[in-house]
Design a protein around this motif. Structure first.
Motif, short mmCIF file in Angstrom:
data_model
loop_
_atom_site.label_atom_id
_atom_site.label_comp_id
_atom_site.label_asym_id
_atom_site.label_seq_id
_atom_site.Cartn_x
_atom_site.Cartn_y
_atom_site.Cartn_z
N LEU A 1 25.68 -0.33 -13.11
CA LEU A 1 25.37 -1.64 -12.52
C LEU A 1 26.64 -2.48 -12.45
CD1 LEU A 1 22.15 -2.61 -14.50
CD2 LEU A 1 22.27 -1.86 -12.12
N SER A 2 26.79 -3.22 -11.37
CA SER A 2 27.86 -4.20 -11.30
C SER A 2 27.40 -5.45 -12.05
CB SER A 2 28.16 -4.55 -9.84
OG SER A 2 27.06 -5.25 -9.27
N GLN A 3 28.33 -6.34 -12.32
CA GLN A 3 27.96 -7.61 -12.93
C GLN A 3 27.01 -8.36 -12.02
OE1 GLN A 3 31.67 -9.58 -13.78
NE2 GLN A 3 31.84 -8.61 -15.79
N GLU A 4 27.25 -8.28 -10.73
CA GLU A 4 26.39 -8.96 -9.75
C GLU A 4 24.97 -8.41 -9.80
OE1 GLU A 4 25.47 -11.67 -6.75
OE2 GLU A 4 27.42 -11.48 -7.70
N GLN A 5 24.83 -7.10 -9.85
CA GLN A 5 23.50 -6.48 -9.90
C GLN A 5 22.77 -6.89 -11.17
OE1 GLN A 5 25.10 -2.51 -9.42
NE2 GLN A 5 24.00 -2.27 -7.46
N LEU A 6 23.47 -6.85 -12.30
CA LEU A 6 22.84 -7.26 -13.56
C LEU A 6 22.43 -8.72 -13.49
CD1 LEU A 6 21.95 -6.82 -16.47
CD2 LEU A 6 24.33 -7.25 -17.17
N ALA A 7 23.31 -9.55 -13.00
CA ALA A 7 23.01 -10.99 -12.90
C ALA A 7 21.78 -11.23 -12.05
CB ALA A 7 24.21 -11.74 -12.33
N LEU A 8 21.68 -10.56 -10.92
CA LEU A 8 20.50 -10.72 -10.06
C LEU A 8 19.23 -10.25 -10.76
CD1 LEU A 8 21.96 -9.57 -6.62
CD2 LEU A 8 21.23 -11.88 -7.26
N SER A 9 19.34 -9.16 -11.53
CA SER A 9 18.17 -8.61 -12.23
C SER A 9 17.63 -9.55 -13.30
CB SER A 9 18.52 -7.28 -12.88
OG SER A 9 18.80 -6.32 -11.91
N CYS A 10 18.51 -10.35 -13.89
CA CYS A 10 18.05 -11.24 -14.95
C CYS A 10 18.11 -12.71 -14.55
CB CYS A 10 18.75 -10.97 -16.27
SG CYS A 10 20.50 -10.76 -16.23
N ASP A 11 18.28 -12.96 -13.26
CA ASP A 11 18.26 -14.33 -12.73
C ASP A 11 19.30 -15.22 -13.41
OD1 ASP A 11 17.34 -16.24 -10.91
OD2 ASP A 11 15.91 -17.06 -12.36
N LEU A 12 20.50 -14.67 -13.56
CA LEU A 12 21.63 -15.41 -14.12
C LEU A 12 22.79 -15.32 -13.14
CD1 LEU A 12 21.41 -14.09 -17.79
CD2 LEU A 12 20.70 -16.34 -16.98
N ASP A 13 23.78 -16.14 -13.33
CA ASP A 13 24.95 -16.13 -12.46
C ASP A 13 25.93 -15.02 -12.87
OD1 ASP A 13 27.87 -17.39 -11.75
OD2 ASP A 13 26.31 -18.04 -10.34
N ARG A 14 26.60 -14.42 -11.89
CA ARG A 14 27.55 -13.36 -12.19
C ARG A 14 28.67 -13.85 -13.10
NH1 ARG A 14 32.30 -12.17 -11.89
NH2 ARG A 14 32.77 -13.87 -10.47
N THR A 15 29.13 -15.08 -12.91
CA THR A 15 30.20 -15.59 -13.76
C THR A 15 29.74 -15.77 -15.21
OG1 THR A 15 29.72 -17.89 -13.15
CG2 THR A 15 31.37 -16.73 -11.83
N ILE B 1 27.52 -13.70 -16.66
CA ILE B 1 27.58 -12.33 -17.20
C ILE B 1 29.02 -11.97 -17.55
CG2 ILE B 1 27.21 -9.87 -16.68
CD1 ILE B 1 24.59 -11.44 -17.12
N SER B 2 29.95 -12.31 -16.67
CA SER B 2 31.36 -12.04 -16.93
C SER B 2 31.83 -12.71 -18.21
CB SER B 2 32.21 -12.51 -15.74
OG SER B 2 33.57 -12.39 -16.03
N SER B 3 31.47 -13.96 -18.40
CA SER B 3 31.91 -14.68 -19.60
C SER B 3 31.25 -14.13 -20.86
CB SER B 3 31.70 -16.18 -19.46
OG SER B 3 30.33 -16.50 -19.32
N ILE B 4 30.03 -13.62 -20.74
CA ILE B 4 29.37 -12.96 -21.87
C ILE B 4 30.16 -11.72 -22.26
CG2 ILE B 4 27.34 -11.62 -22.58
CD1 ILE B 4 25.66 -13.59 -20.89
N GLU B 5 30.46 -10.89 -21.26
CA GLU B 5 31.16 -9.63 -21.53
C GLU B 5 32.55 -9.85 -22.11
OE1 GLU B 5 31.07 -7.11 -18.09
OE2 GLU B 5 28.89 -6.81 -18.24
N ARG B 6 33.15 -10.99 -21.84
CA ARG B 6 34.47 -11.31 -22.40
C ARG B 6 34.38 -12.04 -23.74
NH1 ARG B 6 36.80 -14.99 -19.25
NH2 ARG B 6 35.00 -15.27 -17.93
N GLY B 7 33.16 -12.24 -24.23
CA GLY B 7 32.99 -12.90 -25.52
C GLY B 7 33.23 -14.39 -25.48
N LYS B 8 33.05 -15.00 -24.32
CA LYS B 8 33.31 -16.43 -24.16
C LYS B 8 32.05 -17.28 -24.21
CE LYS B 8 37.67 -15.67 -23.44
NZ LYS B 8 38.64 -15.98 -24.46
N ARG B 9 30.89 -16.67 -24.28
CA ARG B 9 29.62 -17.41 -24.26
C ARG B 9 28.81 -17.13 -25.52
NH1 ARG B 9 28.16 -21.11 -20.11
NH2 ARG B 9 29.45 -20.53 -18.36
N ASN B 10 28.23 -18.19 -26.06
CA ASN B 10 27.26 -18.06 -27.14
C ASN B 10 25.89 -18.04 -26.46
OD1 ASN B 10 25.83 -18.05 -29.48
ND2 ASN B 10 26.55 -20.03 -30.21
N VAL B 11 25.33 -16.86 -26.30
CA VAL B 11 24.15 -16.64 -25.47
C VAL B 11 22.88 -17.03 -26.22
CG1 VAL B 11 22.92 -14.94 -24.08
CG2 VAL B 11 25.37 -14.72 -24.42
N GLY B 12 22.01 -17.76 -25.55
CA GLY B 12 20.73 -18.16 -26.14
C GLY B 12 19.74 -17.00 -26.16
#
Length: 76
Positions: free
Chosen positions: A22-36, A38-49
């Motif tokens: 899956l691309s980041q875009e595909q994952l983002a669309l699947s979970c109704d989140l923005d691609r950016t 997802i990118s920030s999550i994967e880089r460890g920049k987000r504290n995800v709820g």
């Protein structure tokens, strides 16, 4: 300041995403989140709820706990 747990979570999300080709875009669309987001999550920049962890896990067809199991995955 980076947090090891956020980095580990992000690496696990990325690993699962890539395993499913899956691309980041595909994952983002699947979970109704923005691609950016997802990118920030994967880089460890987000504290995800919790609700977003559940959305991501569902989109990746895994249990949320599988994204929160860090032992031995990244030593640091």
């Amino acid at each position: 300041m980076e947090n090891q747990e956020l980095i580990q979570f992000g690496l696990l999300v990325k690993k699962r995403r890539l395993e499913q080709n899956l691309s980041q875009e595909q994952l983002a669309l699947s979970c109704d989140l923005d691609r950016t987001y997802i990118s920030s999550i994967e880089r460890g920049k987000r504290n995800v709820g919790l609700l977003n962890i559940i959305k991501i896990a569902k989109a990746l067809n895994v249990e949320p706990s599988q994204l929160l199991t860090f032992d031995g995955y990244l030593n640091g």
